[in-house]
Structures are given as C-alpha cells and as structure tokens.
Design an enzyme around this catalytic site. Sequence first.
Site, PDB file in Angstrom:
ATOM      1  N   SER A  34      -7.722   7.100   9.346  1.00 37.30           N
ATOM      2  CA  SER A  34      -6.466   6.489   9.786  1.00 37.30           C
ATOM      3  C   SER A  34      -5.331   6.814   8.835  1.00 37.30           C
ATOM      4  CB  SER A  34      -6.619   4.972   9.914  1.00 37.30           C
ATOM      5  OG  SER A  34      -7.006   4.396   8.679  1.00 37.30           O
ATOM      6  N   PHE A  71     -12.946   1.880  -1.509  1.00 41.67           N
ATOM      7  CA  PHE A  71     -11.530   2.229  -1.571  1.00 41.67           C
ATOM      8  C   PHE A  71     -10.803   1.983  -0.253  1.00 41.67           C
ATOM      9  CE2 PHE A  71     -13.698   4.920  -4.654  1.00 41.67           C
ATOM     10  CZ  PHE A  71     -12.913   4.787  -5.791  1.00 41.67           C
ATOM     11  N   ALA A  72     -11.523   1.943   0.839  1.00 49.16           N
ATOM     12  CA  ALA A  72     -10.895   1.847   2.158  1.00 49.16           C
ATOM     13  C   ALA A  72     -10.056   0.577   2.258  1.00 49.16           C
ATOM     14  CB  ALA A  72     -11.966   1.852   3.247  1.00 49.16           C
ATOM     15  N   SER A  75      -2.700  -0.365   2.750  1.00 50.79           N
ATOM     16  CA  SER A  75      -2.109  -0.476   1.410  1.00 50.79           C
ATOM     17  C   SER A  75      -0.594  -0.306   1.340  1.00 50.79           C
ATOM     18  CB  SER A  75      -2.768   0.549   0.482  1.00 50.79           C
ATOM     19  OG  SER A  75      -2.565   1.865   0.976  1.00 50.79           O
ATOM     20  N   TYR A 139      -0.395  -7.753   1.217  1.00 49.43           N
ATOM     21  CA  TYR A 139      -1.279  -6.720   0.670  1.00 49.43           C
ATOM     22  C   TYR A 139      -1.948  -7.218  -0.611  1.00 49.43           C
ATOM     23  CZ  TYR A 139      -2.608  -2.690  -2.144  1.00 49.43           C
ATOM     24  OH  TYR A 139      -3.292  -1.820  -2.957  1.00 49.43           O
ATOM     25  N   LEU A 186       6.481   7.396  -6.406  1.00 46.66           N
ATOM     26  CA  LEU A 186       7.653   8.069  -6.959  1.00 46.66           C
ATOM     27  C   LEU A 186       7.431   9.544  -7.250  1.00 46.66           C
ATOM     28  CD1 LEU A 186      10.545   7.938  -8.025  1.00 46.66           C
ATOM     29  CD2 LEU A 186       9.607   7.246 -10.251  1.00 46.66           C
ATOM     30  N   ARG A 277      16.043  -3.103  -5.340  1.00 44.70           N
ATOM     31  CA  ARG A 277      15.254  -3.634  -4.238  1.00 44.70           C
ATOM     32  C   ARG A 277      14.744  -5.019  -4.616  1.00 44.70           C
ATOM     33  NH1 ARG A 277      11.203   1.381  -3.248  1.00 44.70           N
ATOM     34  NH2 ARG A 277      10.857   0.899  -5.446  1.00 44.70           N
TER      35      ARG A 277
END
Length: 326
Positions: A34, A71-72, A75, A139, A186, A277
């Site tokens: 995905s 790790f899935a 995010s 998250y 970044l 931000r």
Amino acid sequence: MKLLVTGGAGYVGGGTAAVLLDQGHDVVIVDDLSTGNTEGVPAGARFVEGDIADAVPALLAAESFDGVLHFAAQSLVGESVEQPEKYWHGNVVKTLRLLEAMRETGTPRLVFSSTAAVYGEPEQVPITESAATRPTNPYGASKLAIDHAITSYAVAHGLAATSLRYFNVAGAYGGLGENRVVETHLIPLVLQVALGHRKAISVYGTDWPTPDGTCVRDYIHIRDLAQAHSLALASAEPGTHRVFNLGSGTGFSVREVISACERVTGLPIEAIDAPRRAGDPAVLIASSDEAIAALGWRPEHNDLDEIVSDAWEFLRSLGDRAHSAR
C-alpha cells in the site's frame, strides 16, 4: 535466525531486512504494497504479498519463526488527524492480530518500530525514555497504544519484546532508500529540488530559538538504525518489554541540511521562507544512552554529508533504472 519482517517493502523495513540478510539470517517479508513497492524488497528475502492481519497469522501457524520485526504501519501525521479510524485500525487492531498470532504459535521475540511522535512536544532535549508521552496526533497515539499492548503481552505471556523509538531516519543502504509516493521527510524533499522534481524547498519558520533560526532535528542513518534492530532482537529477554530511543545525539538545522545537500550535489537549491507550522517543536534530539548501554549499539554514520550522499546516490539511481528500463 528465521525472521518475519512486516512492512519489509518499505524504506526502514527493507533497509533493516537487507542488513539482517547480510548477517546471515533467513528473512521472510510480508507487505501489502500500500505504501511500499517490490523494488524495496532486498535480494535474498522471500516476499509474501498480503495484509498483515491475515498473512502474518497464516505464516506463523504454518512455519516456525525465531522472531518478528514489525514495521508495517500507517505513518502520515496529517492523514492521521483527518482519518483517525485508518490509524486505529491499521496500526492498533492489526498489531493486536499479530500479537495474538505470536502468542498462539509461541513465537518468542518481537522488535517493534515505534516513533518519537509518542513524546509529542518535549519539555527538554535530548529526549530520554523517561520523558512524558503526550502524543499530539492519532499516529503517535496509535504507536503508544501498541507499546502498552506489547508490555501487557510480555508480562502475561513471556514475550521478549523491544520497542525502538526513532526520530528522522535518512540515507540509503544496499541499493534501498526512500522512494515514497507521498514524501514528507526533509532530506529527500531537498534532494528532489536538486533533481528538478520540485522548484524549491519551503523553510517553515526562520525565527525559532536556534542558532540560525530554523528547526533542528536529529538524523540517524538507516544502516545504524537497522543494526540497532538486530542487536535488540539478539538480546531480547522473555517476559520483558524494553523501550529505547534511537538517534545520533546530534542535531542539524533545516538550513544546515540544505547546505549539506548543495555540497553533496554541487547544485544550488532554492529555499523559500514560510511561516511556522503549528505543533513543530524548535529542537528534537534523541538521547540514545540507554540503547548504547543495554544493546552495545553506537551510531557510526553520523556525518550529515555521508547521510545526504547515500540518499543522493540512491535517488539518482532511480532515474538510471527508469532510463535503462525504457
């Protein structure tokens, strides 16, 4: 060891799988693609395409594994605010399925890819593991919820578990690097300017309380990060859930990153000053003292130019591959 790596077609999972393969482990990767892609699967790993909620229980039931590296995950911070249900289900519910499958099959070890987002806006830096966990978005909250679940499974069922909370992962290893459809980090964003894929990089805030007025972040090389996962797996203790922060311990400002990208590429990079931000801390630097003491881990690739150079080489190779495929 025979290891199952979830999300191993993504940047961090794939890079870690590559290091594990180099160390002689037998690696099976599960990924639904995905956000990852098959090019992110390192050579030598067996790849199974599927949703972890279904594929992982089936694999653990059919084969014996020495451990799982998880790790899935969903995010994207902004998306998690707009679609929290995607993160509670995709991260928490599916990880509970994984934990249940590990319990049912007696799979003994787990290393969980956690995040510094669990700390929210820190009161002091460097950030230690004892810092208050106050995530500011779904998250980070979903990752923290998983950490709590892992602790309970370790205590109740003897799972040997480690959560690794890291900050800004960068660089490339084994021909694998950051190659996302939606890029938010970044260094690759700045390098996309050098490649001509975007006109300029926005610098969000130039009046922060830092030496040059721009935000400071801690960058860790993917190879160092992968090594920490390997050490965590090897030293895991039954019935114990350990939590470690991972970072270089050194911070670089946005302007320092841009300058490093210009040095490495030899190209000018246009930067546009933009307003701050909301929710951006001025400085995020990790304390990795506990990981260094407990795991015998030490980051070896802290030089910013080296990190950028590895990322630059990978991004340019993507263009070469596309050209050769024509």
